[in-house]
Design a protein around this motif. Structure first.
Motif, PDB file in Angstrom:
ATOM      1  N   SER A  60       0.830  -1.204   0.000  1.00  0.00           N
ATOM      2  CA  SER A  60       0.000   0.000   0.000  1.00  0.00           C
ATOM      3  C   SER A  60       0.861   1.248   0.000  1.00  0.00           C
ATOM      4  O   SER A  60       0.585   2.228  -0.711  1.00  0.00           O
ATOM      5  CB  SER A  60      -0.920   0.018   1.228  1.00  0.00           C
ATOM      6  OG  SER A  60      -1.882  -0.993   1.181  1.00  0.00           O
ATOM      7  N   ALA A  61       1.916   1.199   0.816  1.00  0.00           N
ATOM      8  CA  ALA A  61       2.809   2.347   0.929  1.00  0.00           C
ATOM      9  C   ALA A  61       3.560   2.605  -0.365  1.00  0.00           C
ATOM     10  O   ALA A  61       3.630   3.741  -0.850  1.00  0.00           O
ATOM     11  CB  ALA A  61       3.787   2.119   2.082  1.00  0.00           C
ATOM     12  N   MET A  62       4.134   1.556  -0.948  1.00  0.00           N
ATOM     13  CA  MET A  62       4.940   1.737  -2.149  1.00  0.00           C
ATOM     14  C   MET A  62       4.104   2.120  -3.355  1.00  0.00           C
ATOM     15  O   MET A  62       4.524   2.935  -4.194  1.00  0.00           O
ATOM     16  CB  MET A  62       5.732   0.455  -2.427  1.00  0.00           C
ATOM     17  CG  MET A  62       6.761   0.124  -1.364  1.00  0.00           C
ATOM     18  SD  MET A  62       7.933   1.478  -1.081  1.00  0.00           S
ATOM     19  CE  MET A  62       8.873   0.840   0.315  1.00  0.00           C
ATOM     20  N   GLU A  63       2.919   1.574  -3.452  1.00  0.00           N
ATOM     21  CA  GLU A  63       2.043   1.933  -4.570  1.00  0.00           C
ATOM     22  C   GLU A  63       1.651   3.398  -4.504  1.00  0.00           C
ATOM     23  O   GLU A  63       1.453   4.058  -5.526  1.00  0.00           O
ATOM     24  CB  GLU A  63       0.791   1.054  -4.541  1.00  0.00           C
ATOM     25  CG  GLU A  63      -0.162   1.238  -5.721  1.00  0.00           C
ATOM     26  CD  GLU A  63       0.328   0.585  -7.004  1.00  0.00           C
ATOM     27  OE1 GLU A  63      -0.300   0.814  -8.061  1.00  0.00           O
ATOM     28  OE2 GLU A  63       1.346  -0.158  -6.951  1.00  0.00           O
ATOM     29  N   ALA A  64       1.564   3.942  -3.291  1.00  0.00           N
ATOM     30  CA  ALA A  64       1.093   5.315  -3.110  1.00  0.00           C
ATOM     31  C   ALA A  64       2.056   6.364  -3.634  1.00  0.00           C
ATOM     32  O   ALA A  64       1.657   7.505  -3.878  1.00  0.00           O
ATOM     33  CB  ALA A  64       0.816   5.581  -1.630  1.00  0.00           C
ATOM     34  N   ILE A  65       3.331   6.020  -3.808  1.00  0.00           N
ATOM     35  CA  ILE A  65       4.269   7.043  -4.262  1.00  0.00           C
ATOM     36  C   ILE A  65       3.971   7.495  -5.679  1.00  0.00           C
ATOM     37  O   ILE A  65       4.407   8.566  -6.103  1.00  0.00           O
ATOM     38  CB  ILE A  65       5.738   6.579  -4.133  1.00  0.00           C
ATOM     39  CG1 ILE A  65       6.054   5.429  -5.076  1.00  0.00           C
ATOM     40  CG2 ILE A  65       6.055   6.211  -2.702  1.00  0.00           C
ATOM     41  CD1 ILE A  65       7.511   4.986  -5.037  1.00  0.00           C
ATOM     42  N   SER A 133       4.247 -10.452 -10.006  1.00  0.00           N
ATOM     43  CA  SER A 133       2.824 -10.111  -9.979  1.00  0.00           C
ATOM     44  C   SER A 133       2.190 -10.621  -8.697  1.00  0.00           C
ATOM     45  O   SER A 133       2.682 -11.562  -8.059  1.00  0.00           O
ATOM     46  CB  SER A 133       2.099 -10.699 -11.190  1.00  0.00           C
ATOM     47  OG  SER A 133       2.174 -12.111 -11.186  1.00  0.00           O
ATOM     48  N   GLY A 134       1.109  -9.982  -8.327  1.00  0.00           N
ATOM     49  CA  GLY A 134       0.377 -10.362  -7.131  1.00  0.00           C
ATOM     50  C   GLY A 134      -0.830  -9.470  -6.973  1.00  0.00           C
ATOM     51  O   GLY A 134      -1.181  -8.703  -7.881  1.00  0.00           O
ATOM     52  N   THR A 135      -1.465  -9.548  -5.831  1.00  0.00           N
ATOM     53  CA  THR A 135      -2.670  -8.766  -5.573  1.00  0.00           C
ATOM     54  C   THR A 135      -2.354  -7.633  -4.614  1.00  0.00           C
ATOM     55  O   THR A 135      -1.836  -7.859  -3.509  1.00  0.00           O
ATOM     56  CB  THR A 135      -3.779  -9.650  -4.986  1.00  0.00           C
ATOM     57  OG1 THR A 135      -4.073 -10.711  -5.894  1.00  0.00           O
ATOM     58  CG2 THR A 135      -5.046  -8.839  -4.751  1.00  0.00           C
ATOM     59  N   LEU A 136      -2.664  -6.422  -5.058  1.00  0.00           N
ATOM     60  CA  LEU A 136      -2.529  -5.232  -4.226  1.00  0.00           C
ATOM     61  C   LEU A 136      -3.827  -5.053  -3.438  1.00  0.00           C
ATOM     62  O   LEU A 136      -4.903  -5.013  -4.017  1.00  0.00           O
ATOM     63  CB  LEU A 136      -2.269  -4.003  -5.094  1.00  0.00           C
ATOM     64  CG  LEU A 136      -2.283  -2.651  -4.376  1.00  0.00           C
ATOM     65  CD1 LEU A 136      -1.035  -2.501  -3.514  1.00  0.00           C
ATOM     66  CD2 LEU A 136      -2.386  -1.507  -5.382  1.00  0.00           C
ATOM     67  N   ILE A 137      -3.702  -4.943  -2.120  1.00  0.00           N
ATOM     68  CA  ILE A 137      -4.872  -4.745  -1.264  1.00  0.00           C
ATOM     69  C   ILE A 137      -4.642  -3.512  -0.404  1.00  0.00           C
ATOM     70  O   ILE A 137      -3.763  -3.505   0.470  1.00  0.00           O
ATOM     71  CB  ILE A 137      -5.132  -5.973  -0.377  1.00  0.00           C
ATOM     72  CG1 ILE A 137      -5.311  -7.236  -1.223  1.00  0.00           C
ATOM     73  CG2 ILE A 137      -6.365  -5.748   0.503  1.00  0.00           C
ATOM     74  CD1 ILE A 137      -5.416  -8.516  -0.421  1.00  0.00           C
ATOM     75  N   THR A 138      -5.407  -2.467  -0.669  1.00  0.00           N
ATOM     76  CA  THR A 138      -5.350  -1.244   0.122  1.00  0.00           C
ATOM     77  C   THR A 138      -6.742  -1.010   0.726  1.00  0.00           C
ATOM     78  O   THR A 138      -7.688  -1.733   0.396  1.00  0.00           O
ATOM     79  CB  THR A 138      -4.961  -0.032  -0.751  1.00  0.00           C
ATOM     80  OG1 THR A 138      -6.106   0.413  -1.488  1.00  0.00           O
ATOM     81  CG2 THR A 138      -3.827  -0.374  -1.724  1.00  0.00           C
ATOM     82  N   PRO A 139      -6.883  -0.016   1.593  1.00  0.00           N
ATOM     83  CA  PRO A 139      -8.231   0.279   2.096  1.00  0.00           C
ATOM     84  C   PRO A 139      -9.207   0.720   1.006  1.00  0.00           C
ATOM     85  O   PRO A 139     -10.413   0.714   1.233  1.00  0.00           O
ATOM     86  CB  PRO A 139      -7.979   1.425   3.087  1.00  0.00           C
ATOM     87  CG  PRO A 139      -6.568   1.273   3.499  1.00  0.00           C
ATOM     88  CD  PRO A 139      -5.846   0.783   2.277  1.00  0.00           C
ATOM     89  N   PHE A 140      -8.679   1.062  -0.166  1.00  0.00           N
ATOM     90  CA  PHE A 140      -9.519   1.641  -1.208  1.00  0.00           C
ATOM     91  C   PHE A 140      -9.739   0.743  -2.414  1.00  0.00           C
ATOM     92  O   PHE A 140     -10.702   0.896  -3.156  1.00  0.00           O
ATOM     93  CB  PHE A 140      -8.909   2.966  -1.691  1.00  0.00           C
ATOM     94  CG  PHE A 140      -8.637   3.932  -0.585  1.00  0.00           C
ATOM     95  CD1 PHE A 140      -9.655   4.696  -0.038  1.00  0.00           C
ATOM     96  CD2 PHE A 140      -7.356   4.077  -0.064  1.00  0.00           C
ATOM     97  CE1 PHE A 140      -9.409   5.581   0.995  1.00  0.00           C
ATOM     98  CE2 PHE A 140      -7.092   4.962   0.979  1.00  0.00           C
ATOM     99  CZ  PHE A 140      -8.135   5.714   1.509  1.00  0.00           C
ATOM    100  N   VAL A 141      -8.819  -0.203  -2.649  1.00  0.00           N
ATOM    101  CA  VAL A 141      -8.899  -0.993  -3.874  1.00  0.00           C
ATOM    102  C   VAL A 141      -8.205  -2.333  -3.673  1.00  0.00           C
ATOM    103  O   VAL A 141      -7.261  -2.455  -2.885  1.00  0.00           O
ATOM    104  CB  VAL A 141      -8.240  -0.231  -5.049  1.00  0.00           C
ATOM    105  CG1 VAL A 141      -6.744  -0.074  -4.834  1.00  0.00           C
ATOM    106  CG2 VAL A 141      -8.534  -0.892  -6.379  1.00  0.00           C
ATOM    107  N   THR A 142      -8.704  -3.326  -4.383  1.00  0.00           N
ATOM    108  CA  THR A 142      -8.031  -4.627  -4.487  1.00  0.00           C
ATOM    109  C   THR A 142      -7.891  -4.927  -5.972  1.00  0.00           C
ATOM    110  O   THR A 142      -8.885  -4.934  -6.706  1.00  0.00           O
ATOM    111  CB  THR A 142      -8.848  -5.738  -3.808  1.00  0.00           C
ATOM    112  OG1 THR A 142      -8.973  -5.450  -2.409  1.00  0.00           O
ATOM    113  CG2 THR A 142      -8.174  -7.103  -3.986  1.00  0.00           C
TER     114      THR A 142
END
Length: 304
Positions: A60-65, A133-142
Motif C-alpha cells: 500500500s505504501a509503495m504503490e502510493a508514491i 505479480s500479485g494482488t494489491l490490497i489497500t483500504p480503497f482498492v483490491t
C-alpha cells in the motif's frame, strides 16, 4: 526480449540503489506509525496478523508514491509493490512462519524486500525478463498488479536521497501505510446503530439544519456518525427526516456507549459532516470509515 544495453543496465542499477535506500529509510517511518496506531487505539501488538497483512502494509505504501511522482513514481512504486505482493504465492522463508507481532512482521517483510532488491541490483541483466505479480490490497482498492525489471531501465526513475521528491515519496508512503494499519486495527472494533430512528419534522428542520446538527454533535461526540432519510407525509405522519445515530468503539453496554477515545477520533477523521474538514491530516472521511472499511456492525435499541 532483447538484451538490455549498458545504459539501461546502469539506469536500472542507479534506480535500484535509490529504491534500496528508500526501503531502508521508510522502515523507521512506517514502524513509528504502527506503534502510534496501537497506542492511540489502546491495543496490544502481541500477535501475528498474518502474512497478507504484512504484505498489504508495505505494498500500500509503495504503490502510493505514484500519487506524488507521476509516471516515474507509478512505475517505480508499482514494481516494488508487485515484487512484494508476489510473496503471497512465492513466500520467502523469512516471513513464511508465525511472527510475534505486526511490528516485527513489517520489519521482516521490509528486510526481505531489501534483500531481493539488492540481488537484482547486483546483476540486473540476469533478472531483466523477470515479471513479478500479485494482488494489491489497500483500504480503497483490491487489484492484480505486475511489474518488470526491465521497467527500471529508464533514467532517473527513482530519486536519490538528496532530492526533494525522495522526501515527498517518504511522506506519501508513510501516510498510505498509516491508512493501511488503521484500516486493519479498526476491524477489532464495532459500529453500533442506535434504534429506533429519531423524527425531525421538516416543519422545524431543514437539510442544512440536519447537517449543522451533525457537525455540532461530532464536536462533542467525535466517535459518532449521523445518517438520516427523508420521508414524505403519510396519513397521520408529517414530512420528516428520520435520523439514526451510529458510533464506533468497543460496543455499547447499558451504562456506556463504548465510543472510541477522543484522541484516536481526532487522528482518524478528516471531516465532521461530509467534506467539512476538521483535520486535513486525518486518515479517512467519516462516511468512509462507517460505510467502507468493513468494520463489524450491530444495533442497540434504546428506550425513549
Amino acid at each position: 526480449m532483447a538484451d538490455p544495453t549498458d545504459t539501461q543496465i546502469q539506469n536500472a542499477t542507479n534506480n535500484l540503489k535509490n529504491m534500496i535506500q528508500f526501503n531502508t529509510d521508510f522502515y523507521s517511518y512506517g514502524n513509528g506509525k504502527i506503534i502510534n496506531a496501537y497506542a492511540l487505539l489502546s491495543e496490544q501488538d502481541n500477535k501475528d496478523l498474518g502474512l497478507q497483512i504484512g504484505l498489504n502494509l508495505l505494498t500500500s505504501a509503495m504503490e502510493a508514491i505514484g500519487a506524488e511522482g507521476g509516471l516515474a513514481g507509478a512505475l517505480a512504486g508499482n514494481f516494488i509493490s508487485a515484487m512484494v505482493s508476489s510473496y503471497a504465492e512465492n513466500t520467502p522463508a523469512s516471513i513464511a512462519g508465525p511472527i510475534a507481532s505486526i511490528e516485527e512482521r513489517f520489519e521482516q517483510t521490509s528486510l526481505q524486500a531489501g534483500r531481493d532488491l539488492a540481488d537484482i541490483c547486483d546483476n540486473p541483466a540476469a533478472y531483466w525478463d523477470q515479471t513479478y505479480s500479485g494482488t494489491l490490497i489497500t483500504p480503497f482498492v483490491t487489484k492484480v498488479i505486475s511489474g518488470n525489471v526491465s521497467d527500471l531501465g529508464q533514467p532517473d526513475l527513482f530519486p536519490s536521497q538528496d532530492q526533494s521528491t525522495y522526501q515527498d515519496y517518504l511522506a506519501q508512503a508513510t501516510y498510505a501505510l498509516d491508512q493501511s494499519i488503521w484500516s486493519v486495527l479498526l476491524k477489532n472494533f464495532i459500529i453500533t446503530a442506535y434504534l429506533p430512528a429519531t423524527e425531525y419534522k421538516t416543519k422545524y428542520y431543514s437539510e442544512q439544519d440536519m447537517e449543522n446538527n451533525a457537525a455540532g454533535f461530532y464536536g462533542v461526540h467525535p466517535a459518532y456518525y449521523n445518517t438520516w432519510v427523508y420521508e414524505a407525509a403519510k396519513k397521520d405522519k408529517n414530512d420528516a427526516y428520520w435520523q439514526t445515530q451510529h458510533n464506533i468503539g468497543t460496543g455499547a453496554s447499558s451504562f456506556h456507549d463504548g465510543s472510541l477515545n477522543n484522541d484516536a477520533c481526532q487522528y482518524l477523521f478528516i471531516d465532521s459532516y461530509d467534506n467539512v474538514t476538521i483535520n486535513s491530516e486525518g486518515l479517512f472521511n467519516r462516511s468512509f470509515v462507517f460505510n467502507s472499511l468493513n468494520i463489524p456492525t450491530t444495533t442497540k435499541t434504546l428506550n425513549h
